[in-house]
Design an enzyme around this catalytic site. Structure first.
Site, mmCIF file in Angstrom:
data_model
loop_
_atom_site.group_PDB
_atom_site.id
_atom_site.type_symbol
_atom_site.label_atom_id
_atom_site.label_comp_id
_atom_site.label_asym_id
_atom_site.label_seq_id
_atom_site.Cartn_x
_atom_site.Cartn_y
_atom_site.Cartn_z
ATOM 1 C CG HIS A 33 -1.881 -1.038 1.383
ATOM 2 N ND1 HIS A 33 -1.794 -2.018 2.340
ATOM 3 C CD2 HIS A 33 -3.005 -1.297 0.670
ATOM 4 C CE1 HIS A 33 -2.838 -2.829 2.235
ATOM 5 N NE2 HIS A 33 -3.582 -2.426 1.223
ATOM 6 C CE LYS A 146 -2.371 -9.022 -2.919
ATOM 7 N NZ LYS A 146 -3.591 -9.875 -2.919
ATOM 8 C CB SER A 182 -1.934 -10.191 0.756
ATOM 9 O OG SER A 182 -3.275 -10.385 1.173
ATOM 10 C CB SER A 183 -4.544 -7.169 4.604
ATOM 11 O OG SER A 183 -4.176 -5.873 4.166
#
Ligand code: PAF
Length: 274
Positions: A33, A146, A182-183
């Protein structure tokens, strides 16, 4: 950095300033991010990042309730990254009433791959992104590749609805072992985290083999699915597609290899562009 949670306040702080560069997120920010924020900063206009976990894009059996919410940490990271405005609307701001009007993206792109395994997902994404665009009124918006299919769908929506927004796709940021940030990586236990880079490794292997003359796409896809299954994954798909629109590729098309698979309860996606 200003933190605003209503559309009215956001419009007030942006009044008279150039159209901002916008990074929409669901929070739980990581280096991926922050690379989007950095790309936004390079445009020389105010940078707005939104943090909003969008209920509309989660199916009832998905992780909306347990999706990681780390607002204070996220705001600190955005401040350090040089974001100008954090837009953190509560649900009542974006959905004051049940959202009856929704954006239904074309089935040919929205109901394949991710859309096939997550029905309604892209309707939820496009609806919230259009609402966020209306709130922020950016000149440019930056999305991570992504989520390759999401990026294509947003690009298509903006083109067909004549929104004056430049949509930028930014490269996937990876850990040193290849795992795409990725979270949802935070859900992985230690052993799963060690295994997780395998998804990218398999997609990269397919991509490398595509360079061989006469490569059999169906066999490569099935081979990657089988290899993942043998290591304990539950793959949803590995697919070689035309990178422009995710259609079935013809000779000479540029390609992308996309994959989604579950490791335990965690579903990961990734792709390799060729
Ligand atoms: O990619 C995401 O984080 C989300 O799908 C987005 C674009 C912020 C919409 O909720």
């Amino acid at each position: 950095m200003q933190i605003v949670s209503s559309i009215r306040e956001l419009r007030d702080v942006l009044r008279g300033r150039p159209a901002p560069a916008f990074v929409p997120t669901m929070g739980n920010l990581h280096a991926g991010h922050l690379s989007l924020v950095e790309s936004a900063r390079q445009r020389g206009v105010p940078v707005v990042t939104s943090i909003f976990v969008n209920r509309l894009q989660f199916a009832p059996n998905e992780d909306f309730d347990r999706y990681p919410r780390t607002l204070e940490r996220d705001l600190g990271a955005l401040r350090d990254a040089g974001c100008d405005i954090a837009f953190t609307p509560p649900e009542t701001e974006l959905y004051p009433q049940p959202q009856a009007y929704r954006v239904h993206p074309p089935a040919g792109l929205a109901e394949v791959l991710e859309g096939r395994f997550r029905p309604g997902f892209f309707t939820g994404v496009c609806t919230v992104v259009l609402k966020l665009f209306n709130a922020v009124q950016p000149g440019v918006a930056i999305f991570g590749k992504k989520d390759y299919q999401q990026w294509l769908l947003i690009r298509g929506m903006v083109a067909q609805l004549d929104l004056p927004i430049d949509i930028v796709g930014a490269p996937t940021v990876r850990d040193a072992d290849g795992l795409a940030l990725s979270s949802r990586n935070g859900y992985l236990d230690e052993a799963q985290r060690r295994e997780a880079p395998r998804l990218h490794a398999e997609l990269a292997r397919v991509a490398a083999e595509l360079a061989t003359a006469g490569a059999d796409h169906a066999a490569l896809e099935a081979g990657a699915v089988q290899a993942l299954r043998e290591r304990g994954w539950q793959p949803d798909y590995v697919a070689i597609r035309r990178s422009a629109d995710l259609g079935p590729p013809a000779a000479g098309d540029r390609l992308v290899v996309l994959g989604a698979a579950r490791l335990g309860a965690t579903r990961l996606i990734d792709n390799v562009e060729i």
